[in-house]
Design a protein around this motif. Sequence first.
Motif, PDB file in Angstrom:
ATOM      1  N   CYS A   1       8.408  -5.980  10.242  1.00 20.79           N
ATOM      2  CA  CYS A   1       8.426  -4.563  10.596  1.00 20.79           C
ATOM      3  C   CYS A   1       9.049  -3.722   9.491  1.00 20.79           C
ATOM      4  O   CYS A   1       9.677  -4.248   8.569  1.00 20.79           O
ATOM      5  N   ALA A   2       8.864  -2.413   9.640  1.00 21.91           N
ATOM      6  CA  ALA A   2       9.488  -1.395   8.786  1.00 21.91           C
ATOM      7  C   ALA A   2       9.074  -1.516   7.315  1.00 21.91           C
ATOM      8  O   ALA A   2       9.886  -1.315   6.424  1.00 21.91           O
ATOM      9  N   LEU A   3       7.807  -1.825   7.085  1.00 22.23           N
ATOM     10  CA  LEU A   3       7.315  -1.880   5.709  1.00 22.23           C
ATOM     11  C   LEU A   3       7.182  -0.463   5.159  1.00 22.23           C
ATOM     12  O   LEU A   3       6.648   0.416   5.844  1.00 22.23           O
ATOM     13  N   GLY A   4       7.647  -0.273   3.941  1.00 25.63           N
ATOM     14  CA  GLY A   4       7.449   1.006   3.269  1.00 25.63           C
ATOM     15  C   GLY A   4       5.987   1.165   2.879  1.00 25.63           C
ATOM     16  O   GLY A   4       5.218   0.205   2.876  1.00 25.63           O
ATOM     17  N   GLU A   5       5.619   2.395   2.544  1.00 28.26           N
ATOM     18  CA  GLU A   5       4.219   2.672   2.199  1.00 28.26           C
ATOM     19  C   GLU A   5       3.734   1.839   1.022  1.00 28.26           C
ATOM     20  O   GLU A   5       2.610   1.321   1.042  1.00 28.26           O
ATOM     21  N   ALA A   6       4.553   1.708  -0.014  1.00 28.59           N
ATOM     22  CA  ALA A   6       4.138   0.962  -1.209  1.00 28.59           C
ATOM     23  C   ALA A   6       3.931  -0.510  -0.885  1.00 28.59           C
ATOM     24  O   ALA A   6       2.950  -1.129  -1.317  1.00 28.59           O
ATOM     25  N   LEU A   7       4.825  -1.084  -0.096  1.00 29.70           N
ATOM     26  CA  LEU A   7       4.709  -2.501   0.269  1.00 29.70           C
ATOM     27  C   LEU A   7       3.493  -2.716   1.162  1.00 29.70           C
ATOM     28  O   LEU A   7       2.730  -3.668   0.970  1.00 29.70           O
ATOM     29  N   GLU A   8       3.286  -1.820   2.098  1.00 31.16           N
ATOM     30  CA  GLU A   8       2.124  -1.932   2.975  1.00 31.16           C
ATOM     31  C   GLU A   8       0.825  -1.823   2.176  1.00 31.16           C
ATOM     32  O   GLU A   8      -0.124  -2.589   2.395  1.00 31.16           O
ATOM     33  N   ALA A   9       0.781  -0.900   1.224  1.00 30.28           N
ATOM     34  CA  ALA A   9      -0.415  -0.733   0.380  1.00 30.28           C
ATOM     35  C   ALA A   9      -0.653  -1.977  -0.467  1.00 30.28           C
ATOM     36  O   ALA A   9      -1.797  -2.425  -0.616  1.00 30.28           O
ATOM     37  N   PHE A  10       0.424  -2.554  -1.015  1.00 32.26           N
ATOM     38  CA  PHE A  10       0.299  -3.777  -1.809  1.00 32.26           C
ATOM     39  C   PHE A  10      -0.296  -4.909  -0.974  1.00 32.26           C
ATOM     40  O   PHE A  10      -1.226  -5.596  -1.403  1.00 32.26           O
ATOM     41  N   LEU A  11       0.232  -5.096   0.236  1.00 27.81           N
ATOM     42  CA  LEU A  11      -0.274  -6.164   1.105  1.00 27.81           C
ATOM     43  C   LEU A  11      -1.723  -5.918   1.504  1.00 27.81           C
ATOM     44  O   LEU A  11      -2.523  -6.855   1.581  1.00 27.81           O
ATOM     45  N   ALA A  12      -2.079  -4.663   1.724  1.00 31.44           N
ATOM     46  CA  ALA A  12      -3.467  -4.326   2.052  1.00 31.44           C
ATOM     47  C   ALA A  12      -4.380  -4.622   0.865  1.00 31.44           C
ATOM     48  O   ALA A  12      -5.468  -5.191   1.037  1.00 31.44           O
ATOM     49  N   ASP A  13      -3.947  -4.266  -0.347  1.00 33.35           N
ATOM     50  CA  ASP A  13      -4.735  -4.529  -1.551  1.00 33.35           C
ATOM     51  C   ASP A  13      -4.957  -6.023  -1.765  1.00 33.35           C
ATOM     52  O   ASP A  13      -6.011  -6.437  -2.254  1.00 33.35           O
ATOM     53  N   CYS A  14      -3.961  -6.819  -1.397  1.00 36.54           N
ATOM     54  CA  CYS A  14      -4.069  -8.287  -1.534  1.00 36.54           C
ATOM     55  C   CYS A  14      -4.831  -8.910  -0.362  1.00 36.54           C
ATOM     56  O   CYS A  14      -4.985 -10.127  -0.307  1.00 36.54           O
ATOM     57  N   GLU A  15      -5.267  -8.069   0.572  1.00 44.24           N
ATOM     58  CA  GLU A  15      -5.959  -8.517   1.783  1.00 44.24           C
ATOM     59  C   GLU A  15      -5.110  -9.470   2.606  1.00 44.24           C
ATOM     60  O   GLU A  15      -5.605 -10.429   3.216  1.00 44.24           O
ATOM     61  N   LEU A  16      -3.793  -9.200   2.644  1.00 44.89           N
ATOM     62  CA  LEU A  16      -2.863 -10.035   3.408  1.00 44.89           C
ATOM     63  C   LEU A  16      -2.261  -9.285   4.597  1.00 44.89           C
ATOM     64  O   LEU A  16      -1.767  -9.911   5.530  1.00 44.89           O
ATOM     65  N   LEU A  17      -2.322  -7.975   4.573  1.00 45.33           N
ATOM     66  CA  LEU A  17      -1.689  -7.182   5.626  1.00 45.33           C
ATOM     67  C   LEU A  17      -2.242  -7.529   7.006  1.00 45.33           C
ATOM     68  O   LEU A  17      -1.481  -7.686   7.967  1.00 45.33           O
TER      69      LEU A  17
END
Length: 127
Positions: free
Chosen positions: A79-95
Motif C-alpha cells: 500500500c501507499a505507493l507514490g506516483e513514481a513507484l506506481e508508474a514504474f511498476l506499471a511500466d514493468c507490467e508488474l503492478l
Amino acid sequence: MEVKIDTKEKFHVITPIVSELSATMADQIDKILLPFLQENIKNVVLNLEQVQRMDKAIAEQLIHIQQQFYENNASFVCCALGEALEAFLADCELLELLNVTPTVSEAGDIVNMEEIERELLDSDFSE
C-alpha cells in the motif's frame, strides 16, 4: 534494512524506512517478511509510503513473496505507493500482479475480507 513494524489485530504493517529498495536487499526482504508466515498473525501489509524507487528484481521478489503468503493461507498487500513507484511498476507490467491499495486502512480491509473468505472456504470443506 530498517523497518517499522506495527501489529494490528489481524495483520502486521511493515514499513521500510528507506527511499530505495535495491536488488541487493532481496535477501533482507525475505528475512523480514517470510518469518511472519510462522506467526499466529500471518497477514502482512507492506507500507511503501517512504519508498520512492525500487529495482525490478525487488518488485519481482515481492510478487514471489505474495505468492508464498497466499499458498500459506495468509494475505500480503502492498500500500501507499507514490506516483513514481506506481508508474514504474506499471511500466514493468508488474503492478497488476501485486495486491495494491492506496492506504493502510484499505489494505486492512482487503486482509479482513480475505480472512472471511478463507473462513467461509474452510467451513465449506468441513461440511
